[in-house]
Design a protein around this motif. Structure first.
Motif, mmCIF file in Angstrom:
data_model
loop_
_atom_site.group_PDB
_atom_site.id
_atom_site.type_symbol
_atom_site.label_atom_id
_atom_site.label_comp_id
_atom_site.label_asym_id
_atom_site.label_seq_id
_atom_site.Cartn_x
_atom_site.Cartn_y
_atom_site.Cartn_z
ATOM 1 N N SER A 16 0.836 -1.207 0.000
ATOM 2 C CA SER A 16 0.000 0.000 0.000
ATOM 3 C C SER A 16 0.871 1.256 0.000
ATOM 4 C CB SER A 16 -0.907 -0.028 1.236
ATOM 5 O OG SER A 16 -1.616 1.165 1.364
ATOM 6 N N TRP A 17 1.919 1.220 0.793
ATOM 7 C CA TRP A 17 2.857 2.345 0.873
ATOM 8 C C TRP A 17 3.486 2.601 -0.496
ATOM 9 C CZ3 TRP A 17 8.208 2.140 3.599
ATOM 10 C CH2 TRP A 17 8.701 3.430 3.800
ATOM 11 N N GLU A 18 3.871 1.516 -1.176
ATOM 12 C CA GLU A 18 4.476 1.659 -2.500
ATOM 13 C C GLU A 18 3.509 2.341 -3.468
ATOM 14 O OE1 GLU A 18 6.551 -0.998 -6.038
ATOM 15 O OE2 GLU A 18 5.596 -2.033 -4.362
ATOM 16 N N ARG A 19 2.243 1.938 -3.441
ATOM 17 C CA ARG A 19 1.247 2.573 -4.325
ATOM 18 C C ARG A 19 1.136 4.069 -4.028
ATOM 19 N NH1 ARG A 19 -1.425 -2.276 -3.350
ATOM 20 N NH2 ARG A 19 -2.661 -1.338 -1.679
ATOM 21 N N ALA A 20 1.147 4.413 -2.733
ATOM 22 C CA ALA A 20 1.048 5.827 -2.348
ATOM 23 C C ALA A 20 2.285 6.605 -2.808
ATOM 24 C CB ALA A 20 0.866 5.951 -0.840
ATOM 25 N N LEU A 21 3.446 6.003 -2.680
ATOM 26 C CA LEU A 21 4.673 6.669 -3.123
ATOM 27 C C LEU A 21 4.670 6.877 -4.633
ATOM 28 C CD1 LEU A 21 7.240 4.725 -0.921
ATOM 29 C CD2 LEU A 21 6.757 7.181 -0.775
ATOM 30 N N ARG A 22 4.196 5.875 -5.364
ATOM 31 C CA ARG A 22 4.164 5.987 -6.827
ATOM 32 C C ARG A 22 3.138 7.017 -7.299
ATOM 33 N NH1 ARG A 22 7.442 2.379 -8.979
ATOM 34 N NH2 ARG A 22 7.811 0.399 -7.929
ATOM 35 N N SER A 23 2.033 7.127 -6.575
ATOM 36 C CA SER A 23 0.969 8.039 -7.009
ATOM 37 C C SER A 23 1.168 9.472 -6.528
ATOM 38 C CB SER A 23 -0.386 7.536 -6.514
ATOM 39 O OG SER A 23 -0.465 7.681 -5.108
ATOM 40 N N GLY A 24 2.091 9.662 -5.591
ATOM 41 C CA GLY A 24 2.334 11.002 -5.084
ATOM 42 C C GLY A 24 1.465 11.375 -3.899
ATOM 43 N N THR A 25 0.698 10.432 -3.374
ATOM 44 C CA THR A 25 -0.177 10.749 -2.239
ATOM 45 C C THR A 25 0.503 10.502 -0.893
ATOM 46 O OG1 THR A 25 -1.158 8.543 -2.287
ATOM 47 C CG2 THR A 25 -2.298 10.287 -3.521
ATOM 48 N N ALA A 26 1.738 10.036 -0.900
ATOM 49 C CA ALA A 26 2.441 9.757 0.358
ATOM 50 C C ALA A 26 3.094 11.009 0.933
ATOM 51 C CB ALA A 26 3.494 8.669 0.149
ATOM 52 N N THR A 27 3.203 12.060 0.140
ATOM 53 C CA THR A 27 3.816 13.294 0.632
ATOM 54 C C THR A 27 2.799 14.417 0.588
ATOM 55 O OG1 THR A 27 4.611 13.938 -1.548
ATOM 56 C CG2 THR A 27 6.100 12.608 -0.221
ATOM 57 N N LYS A 28 2.935 15.338 1.508
ATOM 58 C CA LYS A 28 2.005 16.467 1.545
ATOM 59 C C LYS A 28 2.531 17.664 0.772
ATOM 60 C CE LYS A 28 -0.078 15.065 5.808
ATOM 61 N NZ LYS A 28 -0.494 15.351 7.145
ATOM 62 N N LYS A 29 3.841 17.721 0.564
ATOM 63 C CA LYS A 29 4.438 18.880 -0.114
ATOM 64 C C LYS A 29 3.995 18.973 -1.563
ATOM 65 C CE LYS A 29 8.669 19.720 2.404
ATOM 66 N NZ LYS A 29 10.111 19.758 2.330
ATOM 67 N N GLN A 30 4.126 17.875 -2.285
ATOM 68 C CA GLN A 30 3.831 17.886 -3.720
ATOM 69 C C GLN A 30 3.061 16.635 -4.089
ATOM 70 O OE1 GLN A 30 7.727 17.875 -5.416
ATOM 71 N NE2 GLN A 30 7.983 20.074 -5.258
ATOM 72 N N ARG A 31 2.316 16.717 -5.133
ATOM 73 C CA ARG A 31 1.636 15.545 -5.679
ATOM 74 C C ARG A 31 2.527 14.961 -6.767
ATOM 75 N NH1 ARG A 31 -2.432 13.570 -2.698
ATOM 76 N NH2 ARG A 31 -3.712 15.253 -1.922
ATOM 77 N N LYS A 32 3.696 14.534 -6.361
ATOM 78 C CA LYS A 32 4.687 14.038 -7.299
ATOM 79 C C LYS A 32 5.134 12.661 -6.835
ATOM 80 C CE LYS A 32 9.361 15.282 -8.427
ATOM 81 N NZ LYS A 32 10.394 16.250 -8.187
ATOM 82 N N SER A 33 5.250 11.758 -7.771
ATOM 83 C CA SER A 33 5.693 10.410 -7.448
ATOM 84 C C SER A 33 7.115 10.441 -6.896
ATOM 85 C CB SER A 33 5.662 9.549 -8.709
ATOM 86 O OG SER A 33 6.155 8.268 -8.441
#
Length: 83
Positions: A16-33
């Protein structure tokens, strides 16, 4: 055919974490993978932690991992290293 052992809860969470990192939703600063190298290293570190916890007989679920578990892992010699 040998039975498949179930995946560790920690590694299942890693997917799940990997999917979030790839989609850019794991960081709040930018919506960037995240960089593929960053993702690879994060997941490798998660697998190393999981292997350590299994090896010392500690729980591998997020709610049961303690600060002492993490400290013990960081203090443990690297696999194959002489100390």
């Amino acid at each position: 055919m040998p039975e498949k052992t179930p995946a560790s809860p920690l590694l299942t969470l890693g997917k799940s974490w990997e999917r979030a990192l790839r989609s850019g939703t794991a960081t709040k600063k930018q919506r960037k993978s995240a960089s593929p190298y960053t993702i690879r290293n994060y997941l490798k570190t998660l697998r190393l932690l999981d292997t350590h916890l299994e090896g010392v007989g500690r729980p591998r679920t997020l709610k049961k991992i303690t600060a002492e578990d993490i400290t013990g892992w960081l203090d443990a010699p690297a696999p194959g290293a002489d100390r």
